[in-house]
Design an enzyme around this catalytic site. Structure first.
Site, PDB file in Angstrom:
ATOM      1  CE  LYS A  41      -3.807  -2.708   3.446  1.00 37.83           C
ATOM      2  NZ  LYS A  41      -3.742  -2.303   4.289  1.00 37.83           N
ATOM      3  N   GLY A  42       2.059   0.839   0.590  1.00 36.98           N
ATOM      4  CA  GLY A  42       2.809   2.174   0.663  1.00 36.98           C
ATOM      5  C   GLY A  42       3.556   2.748  -0.637  1.00 36.98           C
ATOM      6  CG  ASP A 101      14.215  -1.552   5.040  1.00 32.24           C
ATOM      7  OD1 ASP A 101      15.364  -0.814   5.687  1.00 32.24           O
ATOM      8  OD2 ASP A 101      13.747  -2.692   6.222  1.00 32.24           O
ATOM      9  CE  LYS A 129      13.773   2.941   6.782  1.00 35.44           C
ATOM     10  NZ  LYS A 129      13.542   1.814   7.895  1.00 35.44           N
ATOM     11  CG  PHE A 150      10.221   2.672  11.250  1.00 32.65           C
ATOM     12  CD1 PHE A 150      10.308   1.744  10.681  1.00 32.65           C
ATOM     13  CD2 PHE A 150       8.611   3.358  10.976  1.00 32.65           C
ATOM     14  CE1 PHE A 150       8.995   1.181   9.802  1.00 32.65           C
ATOM     15  CE2 PHE A 150       7.453   2.760  10.689  1.00 32.65           C
ATOM     16  CZ  PHE A 150       7.849   0.970   9.727  1.00 32.65           C
ATOM     17  CB  VAL A 151       9.866   7.322   7.078  1.00 30.71           C
ATOM     18  CG1 VAL A 151      11.964   7.887   7.212  1.00 30.71           C
ATOM     19  CG2 VAL A 151       9.952   6.302   6.447  1.00 30.71           C
ATOM     20  CG  ASP A 157       2.118   0.825   7.477  1.00 32.25           C
ATOM     21  OD1 ASP A 157       3.163   0.823   6.888  1.00 32.25           O
ATOM     22  OD2 ASP A 157       1.410   0.203   8.404  1.00 32.25           O
TER      23      ASP A 157
HETATM   24  P1  IMP Z   1      12.419  -3.990   1.806  1.00 29.76           P
HETATM   25  O1  IMP Z   1      11.334  -5.473   1.573  1.00 29.76           O
HETATM   26  O2  IMP Z   1      13.265  -4.797   3.315  1.00 29.76           O
HETATM   27  O3  IMP Z   1      13.656  -3.474   1.111  1.00 29.76           O
HETATM   28  O4  IMP Z   1      11.059  -3.614   2.881  1.00 29.76           O
HETATM   29  C1  IMP Z   1      10.401  -2.823   2.204  1.00 29.76           C
HETATM   30  C2  IMP Z   1       9.244  -2.657   2.894  1.00 29.76           C
HETATM   31  O5  IMP Z   1       9.913  -2.285   4.222  1.00 29.76           O
HETATM   32  C3  IMP Z   1       8.764  -1.581   2.028  1.00 29.76           C
HETATM   33  O6  IMP Z   1       8.297  -1.329   1.188  1.00 29.76           O
HETATM   34  C4  IMP Z   1       7.440  -0.859   4.127  1.00 29.76           C
HETATM   35  O7  IMP Z   1       6.409  -1.633   3.298  1.00 29.76           O
HETATM   36  C5  IMP Z   1       8.484  -1.697   4.202  1.00 29.76           C
HETATM   37  N1  IMP Z   1       9.282  -1.048   5.219  1.00 29.76           N
HETATM   38  C6  IMP Z   1      11.009  -0.605   5.202  1.00 29.76           C
HETATM   39  N2  IMP Z   1      11.081   0.875   6.182  1.00 29.76           N
HETATM   40  C7  IMP Z   1      10.035   1.628   6.438  1.00 29.76           C
HETATM   41  C8  IMP Z   1       9.977   2.370   7.224  1.00 29.76           C
HETATM   42  O8  IMP Z   1      10.905   3.150   7.449  1.00 29.76           O
HETATM   43  N3  IMP Z   1       8.460   3.042   7.652  1.00 29.76           N
HETATM   44  C9  IMP Z   1       7.714   2.599   6.855  1.00 29.76           C
HETATM   45  N4  IMP Z   1       7.808   1.314   6.500  1.00 29.76           N
HETATM   46  C10 IMP Z   1       8.710   0.870   6.380  1.00 29.76           C
HETATM   47 MG    MG Z   2       3.913  -1.285   6.545  1.00 28.03          MG
END
Ligand code: IMP
Ligand code: MG
Length: 176
Positions: A41-42, A101, A129, A150-151, A157
Protein backbone atom coordinates in the site's frame (compact mmCIF):
# COMPACT_ATOMS: atom_id res chain seq x y z
CA UNK A 1 0.78 17.21 15.15
CA UNK A 2 1.57 13.89 16.81
CA UNK A 3 4.40 14.56 19.29
CA UNK A 4 6.20 11.36 18.25
CA UNK A 5 6.72 12.70 14.74
CA UNK A 6 9.53 14.84 13.36
CA UNK A 7 9.03 16.10 9.81
CA UNK A 8 11.79 15.10 7.37
CA UNK A 9 10.18 16.09 4.06
CA UNK A 10 7.25 18.50 4.05
CA UNK A 11 4.47 18.69 1.47
CA UNK A 12 6.31 21.22 -0.66
CA UNK A 13 9.58 19.26 -0.72
CA UNK A 14 7.73 16.08 -1.73
CA UNK A 15 5.70 17.86 -4.41
CA UNK A 16 8.84 19.38 -5.93
CA UNK A 17 10.81 16.12 -5.92
CA UNK A 18 7.89 14.13 -7.37
CA UNK A 19 7.56 16.68 -10.19
CA UNK A 20 11.30 16.41 -10.90
CA UNK A 21 11.15 12.62 -11.02
CA UNK A 22 8.12 12.75 -13.34
CA UNK A 23 9.91 15.16 -15.67
CA UNK A 24 12.93 12.87 -15.84
CA UNK A 25 10.77 9.78 -16.44
CA UNK A 26 8.74 11.57 -19.11
CA UNK A 27 11.96 12.55 -20.91
CA UNK A 28 13.43 9.03 -20.67
CA UNK A 29 10.26 7.36 -22.03
CA UNK A 30 9.45 10.02 -24.65
CA UNK A 31 7.60 8.42 -27.58
CA UNK A 32 6.87 5.25 -25.58
CA UNK A 33 4.00 3.86 -23.51
CA UNK A 34 4.53 2.99 -19.87
CA UNK A 35 2.90 0.58 -17.43
CA UNK A 36 3.17 1.97 -13.90
CA UNK A 37 2.99 -0.81 -11.32
CA UNK A 38 2.14 0.60 -7.90
CA UNK A 39 3.38 -1.52 -4.99
CA UNK A 40 0.57 -1.41 -2.44
CA UNK A 41 0.00 0.00 0.00
CA UNK A 42 3.03 2.21 0.60
CA UNK A 43 3.35 3.61 -2.93
CA UNK A 44 -0.32 4.53 -3.36
CA UNK A 45 0.03 8.28 -2.69
CA UNK A 46 3.34 8.54 -4.55
CA UNK A 47 1.92 6.74 -7.61
CA UNK A 48 -1.13 9.00 -7.69
CA UNK A 49 0.99 12.16 -7.60
CA UNK A 50 3.75 10.90 -9.90
CA UNK A 51 1.30 9.68 -12.55
CA UNK A 52 -0.46 13.05 -12.63
CA UNK A 53 2.78 14.75 -13.64
CA UNK A 54 3.76 12.30 -16.41
CA UNK A 55 3.38 13.59 -19.95
CA UNK A 56 3.62 10.18 -21.70
CA UNK A 57 0.74 7.69 -22.18
CA UNK A 58 0.48 5.63 -19.00
CA UNK A 59 -1.56 2.68 -17.74
CA UNK A 60 -1.79 1.86 -14.05
CA UNK A 61 -1.69 -1.46 -12.29
CA UNK A 62 -1.30 -2.60 -8.69
CA UNK A 63 0.49 -5.38 -6.88
CA UNK A 64 0.23 -6.23 -3.20
CA UNK A 65 2.66 -8.55 -1.47
CA UNK A 66 3.09 -9.57 2.12
CA UNK A 67 6.20 -10.80 3.83
CA UNK A 68 6.65 -13.02 6.85
CA UNK A 69 9.67 -13.73 9.00
CA UNK A 70 12.32 -11.29 10.11
CA UNK A 71 13.78 -8.40 8.17
CA UNK A 72 16.64 -10.13 6.42
CA UNK A 73 16.07 -11.05 2.80
CA UNK A 74 17.25 -14.64 3.13
CA UNK A 75 14.85 -15.61 5.93
CA UNK A 76 11.76 -13.83 4.65
CA UNK A 77 8.90 -15.38 2.73
CA UNK A 78 7.17 -13.07 0.31
CA UNK A 79 3.75 -13.96 -1.09
CA UNK A 80 1.58 -12.19 -3.64
CA UNK A 81 -1.75 -11.05 -2.17
CA UNK A 82 -2.86 -9.27 -5.33
CA UNK A 83 -1.17 -9.66 -8.70
CA UNK A 84 -1.25 -7.23 -11.63
CA UNK A 85 -3.94 -7.76 -14.30
CA UNK A 86 -1.87 -6.39 -17.19
CA UNK A 87 -0.09 -8.69 -19.64
CA UNK A 88 3.30 -6.95 -19.51
CA UNK A 89 5.01 -9.00 -22.23
CA UNK A 90 6.72 -6.57 -24.61
CA UNK A 91 5.70 -3.54 -22.52
CA UNK A 92 7.76 -0.90 -20.73
CA UNK A 93 7.23 -1.44 -17.02
CA UNK A 94 8.11 0.88 -14.14
CA UNK A 95 7.74 -0.55 -10.63
CA UNK A 96 6.74 2.23 -8.22
CA UNK A 97 7.79 1.74 -4.60
CA UNK A 98 7.35 3.93 -1.53
CA UNK A 99 10.45 2.81 0.36
CA UNK A 100 13.19 0.30 -0.35
CA UNK A 101 14.76 -1.01 2.85
CA UNK A 102 16.69 -4.30 2.66
CA UNK A 103 15.60 -4.65 -0.97
CA UNK A 104 13.92 -8.03 -0.46
CA UNK A 105 10.48 -6.99 -1.63
CA UNK A 106 11.61 -5.18 -4.75
CA UNK A 107 14.07 -7.96 -5.70
CA UNK A 108 11.19 -10.45 -5.53
CA UNK A 109 8.97 -8.24 -7.70
CA UNK A 110 11.72 -7.56 -10.24
CA UNK A 111 12.21 -11.35 -10.64
CA UNK A 112 8.46 -11.90 -11.01
CA UNK A 113 8.11 -9.21 -13.68
CA UNK A 114 11.23 -10.25 -15.56
CA UNK A 115 9.87 -13.79 -16.03
CA UNK A 116 6.92 -12.28 -17.92
CA UNK A 117 9.11 -10.78 -20.63
CA UNK A 118 8.60 -7.01 -20.51
CA UNK A 119 10.39 -4.89 -23.14
CA UNK A 120 12.00 -2.95 -20.30
CA UNK A 121 11.83 -2.95 -16.52
CA UNK A 122 12.86 -0.13 -14.20
CA UNK A 123 12.30 0.89 -10.59
CA UNK A 124 11.34 4.21 -9.03
CA UNK A 125 11.24 4.61 -5.28
CA UNK A 126 10.37 7.71 -3.33
CA UNK A 127 12.60 6.74 -0.39
CA UNK A 128 15.79 4.72 -0.32
CA UNK A 129 17.19 3.41 2.97
CA UNK A 130 20.41 2.56 1.22
CA UNK A 131 22.46 1.64 4.30
CA UNK A 132 20.09 -1.28 4.97
CA UNK A 133 20.51 -2.91 1.58
CA UNK A 134 21.52 -6.58 1.74
CA UNK A 135 21.38 -7.26 -1.99
CA UNK A 136 22.62 -4.51 -4.24
CA UNK A 137 20.85 -3.71 -7.49
CA UNK A 138 20.35 -0.55 -9.47
CA UNK A 139 17.51 1.82 -8.58
CA UNK A 140 16.71 3.80 -11.70
CA UNK A 141 14.93 6.72 -10.04
CA UNK A 142 15.01 7.74 -6.38
CA UNK A 143 13.29 10.58 -4.58
CA UNK A 144 15.22 10.90 -1.35
CA UNK A 145 17.78 8.86 0.52
CA UNK A 146 16.94 8.33 4.21
CA UNK A 147 19.13 7.05 7.04
CA UNK A 148 18.31 3.89 9.01
CA UNK A 149 15.34 5.34 10.88
CA UNK A 150 11.63 4.47 10.80
CA UNK A 151 9.60 6.84 8.69
CA UNK A 152 5.84 7.28 8.24
CA UNK A 153 3.49 9.38 6.15
CA UNK A 154 2.74 9.93 2.46
CA UNK A 155 1.82 6.23 2.14
CA UNK A 156 4.20 4.78 4.71
CA UNK A 157 2.68 3.28 7.86
CA UNK A 158 3.32 1.99 11.31
CA UNK A 159 0.66 -0.62 12.10
CA UNK A 160 -1.48 0.88 9.26
CA UNK A 161 -1.43 4.32 10.90
CA UNK A 162 -0.10 7.57 9.40
CA UNK A 163 -0.39 6.64 5.68
CA UNK A 164 -2.56 9.68 4.97
CA UNK A 165 -0.12 12.29 6.30
CA UNK A 166 0.85 14.75 3.54
CA UNK A 167 4.46 14.85 4.81
CA UNK A 168 7.11 12.23 5.63
CA UNK A 169 8.20 12.09 9.24
CA UNK A 170 10.55 10.21 11.49
CA UNK A 171 8.66 8.18 14.07
CA UNK A 172 10.16 8.20 17.54
CA UNK A 173 11.40 4.63 18.13
CA UNK A 174 10.06 4.73 21.71
CA UNK A 175 6.54 5.06 20.40
CA UNK A 176 6.65 2.00 18.09
P1 IMP B 1 12.36 -4.38 2.11
O1 IMP B 1 11.78 -5.59 1.48
O2 IMP B 1 13.24 -4.71 3.28
O3 IMP B 1 13.05 -3.46 1.14
O4 IMP B 1 11.19 -3.61 2.82
C1 IMP B 1 10.36 -2.79 2.12
C2 IMP B 1 9.08 -2.63 2.88
O5 IMP B 1 9.27 -2.54 4.30
C3 IMP B 1 8.45 -1.30 2.49
O6 IMP B 1 7.68 -1.44 1.32
C4 IMP B 1 7.66 -0.96 3.71
O7 IMP B 1 6.43 -1.64 3.70
C5 IMP B 1 8.46 -1.52 4.86
N1 IMP B 1 9.35 -0.50 5.48
C6 IMP B 1 10.69 -0.52 5.54
N2 IMP B 1 11.16 0.56 6.18
C7 IMP B 1 10.08 1.29 6.54
C8 IMP B 1 9.92 2.54 7.25
O8 IMP B 1 10.87 3.21 7.69
N3 IMP B 1 8.64 2.96 7.42
C9 IMP B 1 7.56 2.27 6.97
N4 IMP B 1 7.68 1.10 6.31
C10 IMP B 1 8.92 0.62 6.10
MG1 MG C 1 4.13 -1.29 6.62
Amino acid sequence: MDENLEILFDEQAIEQRVAELAAQISRDYAGKDLVLVCILKGAALFTADLSRHLTIPVTLDFVHVSSYGNATVSSRTITVKKDIDTDIRGKNVLLVDGIIDTGGTITFLIEQCRERGPASLKVVTLLDKHSRRTADFPIDYRGFEVPDIFVVGYGMDCGEKYRNLPYIAKLDPLST
